[in-house]
Scaffold this active site. Structure first.
Site, PDB file in Angstrom:
ATOM      1  N   PHE A 124       0.861  -1.187   0.000  1.00 26.41           N
ATOM      2  CA  PHE A 124       0.000   0.000   0.000  1.00 26.41           C
ATOM      3  C   PHE A 124       0.896   1.236   0.000  1.00 26.41           C
ATOM      4  CE2 PHE A 124      -2.769   3.289   1.695  1.00 26.41           C
ATOM      5  CZ  PHE A 124      -3.837   3.147   0.838  1.00 26.41           C
ATOM      6  N   ASP A 193       1.325  -4.451   8.948  1.00 22.67           N
ATOM      7  CA  ASP A 193       0.197  -3.543   8.733  1.00 22.67           C
ATOM      8  C   ASP A 193      -1.055  -4.406   8.600  1.00 22.67           C
ATOM      9  OD1 ASP A 193      -1.806  -1.880   7.769  1.00 22.67           O
ATOM     10  OD2 ASP A 193      -0.446  -0.710   6.514  1.00 22.67           O
ATOM     11  N   TYR A 218     -11.010   2.421  10.250  1.00 22.17           N
ATOM     12  CA  TYR A 218     -12.225   2.762   9.491  1.00 22.17           C
ATOM     13  C   TYR A 218     -12.652   1.715   8.470  1.00 22.17           C
ATOM     14  CZ  TYR A 218      -8.679   4.904   6.339  1.00 22.17           C
ATOM     15  OH  TYR A 218      -7.587   5.155   5.547  1.00 22.17           O
ATOM     16  N   LYS A 219     -11.937   0.599   8.434  1.00 17.40           N
ATOM     17  CA  LYS A 219     -12.307  -0.445   7.477  1.00 17.40           C
ATOM     18  C   LYS A 219     -13.182  -1.482   8.198  1.00 17.40           C
ATOM     19  CE  LYS A 219      -8.073   0.380   4.840  1.00 17.40           C
ATOM     20  NZ  LYS A 219      -8.682   0.956   3.637  1.00 17.40           N
ATOM     21  N   ARG A 365     -12.737  -4.273  -6.751  1.00 22.30           N
ATOM     22  CA  ARG A 365     -12.526  -4.887  -5.447  1.00 22.30           C
ATOM     23  C   ARG A 365     -13.848  -4.930  -4.690  1.00 22.30           C
ATOM     24  NH1 ARG A 365      -8.589  -2.045  -0.999  1.00 22.30           N
ATOM     25  NH2 ARG A 365     -10.348  -0.597  -1.007  1.00 22.30           N
TER      26      ARG A 365
END
Lengths: 406, 406
Positions: A124, A193, A218-219, A365
């Site tokens: 990422f 991560d 927040y995921k 996705r």
């Protein structure tokens, strides 16, 4: 698999009542909880109270009365239960990016002979950017190698290895225990991560021997837009950590107002400035919603949703290429499909109220969040997509227009 | 000065209607807006909409639809108007502490021959702590000198001078233009921490020649508990800045998802991770409330409140020693009084619904926020304090107990 069969699966789903805890908009099929988790219904009242009573009426007194001051530790301890860590090993602070920086600066300082930070090309972007900045500050290099070459690239002069456990795009998952063990053979610390794995796949940081980790609020943790992130350090590694970033909330006695900095015991030192309390309290609602569900049941359902999604896609949308590993142990809780026209196809899907996301250059996705994703959601999403492909709806010129955020 | 006279001042106050824009609890006299600003009434509906509609219903789409992605710049441009900067010179991000770190790491990297960062002993602790960490990371020293010695300590080998414009405890204000000019003679960059001055005193960064600044969102800007902070860089200095902290939201093309980091043009590079959107939107309400009032009128009223407070204190509470400069140009918008028993006295005040704060070791600090502080507030606060002193109410044993946050 028919719609009726999907509905039957929902009726038999032991997690089905958890969906009622989320405020999902009627008519929308939301398969993007891996980017922004849905709103836990409980958060509406919590946030109203936080704004009107805690802030509005009690004002500064809420730091003590409502224990705003303890929220980073309190919520951290809750997240510890999600990731398989112990009380006092996780704290909520800042962003994932900044937490990576804290760990990297502390670890590079511990290994002055090291020549580089190691990470994966195509990781990422923020992980790579942060690592590049931390390496530059330490006067060492950032070495990026492909996924297949990571294990072989760990060397005595590696300052730290920074890996994302579940890849944000492909969904591929590293074997955390194996890589941690491999790195330990050369005493190289590994930072994991967990942004796409906390709340998505079973995690047991203690059992895997993981010493350092960060993750996103927040995921899958449903903490709200831009929710604060978390950082984990195994208890035995905490005392030696001295991040270059050191602020008053991480001091042993912040309200003594002294010039000299003394790191707070344990994870307290990972705090820097004053935490964004409103965003913190929303995060707590999301974590609570996650903790209310059985972890094994969540992962079992994630696998069923994945198998159903990939099966239906192969059958009804054969132009897409699955890029996510099919082996459940080697992936997270999203499924990614490559298609040269993924951008306009995703726009057409959104227009049809099916929300997934696009990841450059060619990936559609779809996130599977078993707390609130239903089997019917998956069936309908593929049905809508099959229709878009059959009718070439995605060719509408407006779908080619790029937005600020993808 | 009688209560009736104080009420007459309120009746004649051109800013009096702004008080209605804040949700102040009945019966409470709030003189701590310099620590946590009061709740702007408008924020209640804004936050409800942010939670239920933007997050709950529109979900990930709000990044574009509600312009969450543009909030740091948009709110930054509003704060620019408060501090006398131009559009594109201020951005909202992270905490004050982290923003200081960004500036210090970027500036020390620009001056590799420098031997130290310079700041004031007794500066707000986080400024000193952050500077110590940034200095350690750069392999240089942190030099702390007393306030009187700052100007003389600026040297060719100073990497950067970090000063808080209005001192958090004493309320003393530096002459920003004079010190900036003095530092420029040796090409030493100055970072101004505006935490106790943004929204408190007239600021004109451009006119003062200030090039770098940071500030707090939750004090005079009324942004809510732990609101995100801001950072200012004069336009001509932006292109050369490369903070060690570099994350994906500060990349020129975050959604291209590339390994290579390219700093966004202008202030965009000061963004790191995803911003805490809920806390950001609350901050915007506070800044809007500030912008709705006339700046000159605010400062004029601040001075009147200060003169009234210090006059009444001298008359009715003579055991307290004013430590804030009386010259309006040399102070901020709070008044600090030393008293050996400031801790229990402040607890007794809070119990009597008069909220100020204590700052170690012996300061009672009373904030004057002319947006919503009335003359009657000040009169009543001194009346309550005079009663507490006369009756020695503060000697109750429970007031000696220390709390987590002071």
């Amino acid at each position: 698999m028919t719609l009726d069969e999907a509905r039957a699966r929902d009726a038999a789903d032991p997690l089905r009542h958890h969906r009622d805890g989320f405020a999902l908009p009627a008519g929308t099929i939301y398969l993007d909880g891996n980017s922004l988790g849905a709103l836990p219904r409980a958060a509406v009242a919590v946030m109203h109270d936080a704004v009107t009573r805690q802030w509005g009426e009690r004002l500064i007194r809420s730091w003590n009365e409502a224990d705003w001051i303890g929220a980073p530790q309190r919520i951290g301890d809750k997240i510890a239960r999600v990731v398989g860590a112990k009380d006092g090993e996780v704290i909520v602070a800042d962003s994932t990016s900044i937490n990576i920086f804290k760990l990297l600066t502390a670890l590079t300082a511990q290994r002055p002979e090291a020549t580089h930070i190691l990470s994966e090309s195509g990781n990422f972007p923020t992980d790579v950017h942060i690592a590049a900045g931390a390496a530059r500050a330490a006067g060492i290099d950032l070495r990026l190698v492909t996924r297949a070459d990571i294990a072989g690239a760990i060397a005595d002069d590696t300052a730290a290895l920074l890996l994302t456990h579940v890849h944000y795009k492909s969904g591929a998952r590293y074997d955390m225990a194996a890589l941690t063990t491999a790195a330990r053979a050369t005493s190289v610390p590994v930072i994991w991560d967990l942004s796409h794995s906390a709340g998505a796949v079973p995690l047991d940081l203690a059992a895997a021997g993981a010493e350092y980790a960060v993750g996103c609020g927040y995921k899958y943790l449903n903490g709200g837009p831009g929710a604060p992130a978390f950082v984990y350090v195994a208890r035995e590694r905490q005392a030696a950590l001295r991040p270059a970033l050191q602020g008053w909330m991480g001091d042993a006695r912040p309200f003594a107002f002294e010039d000299a900095y003394e790191p707070a015991p344990g994870m307290g030192r990972m705090l820097i400035g004053t935490a964004p309390v409103l965003s913190l309290l929303a995060l707590e609602c999301g974590v609570d919603a996650m903790l209310a569900a059985d972890r094994d049941a969540l992962w079992a359902k994630s696998q069923e949703l994945f198998d159903m999604l990939t099966g239906l896609m192969a059958e009804r949308c054969p132009d897409f290429t699955l890029v996510t590993p099919t082996d459940a142990e080697r992936r997270g809780s999203h499924a990614s499909f490559a298609h040269a026209d993924a951008w306009p196809i995703n726009r057409a899907l959104i227009d049809a109220q099916v929300i997934g996301d696009f990841r450059a250059p060619d990936v559609l996705r779809l996130g599977l969040t078993p707390l609130y994703t239903s089997f019917e959601d998956v069936w309908r999403a593929v049905d809508v997509l099959a229709d878009i492909m059959a009718n070439e709806t995605w060719r509408k010129p407006e779908y080619a227009v790029r937005s600020a955020v993808t």
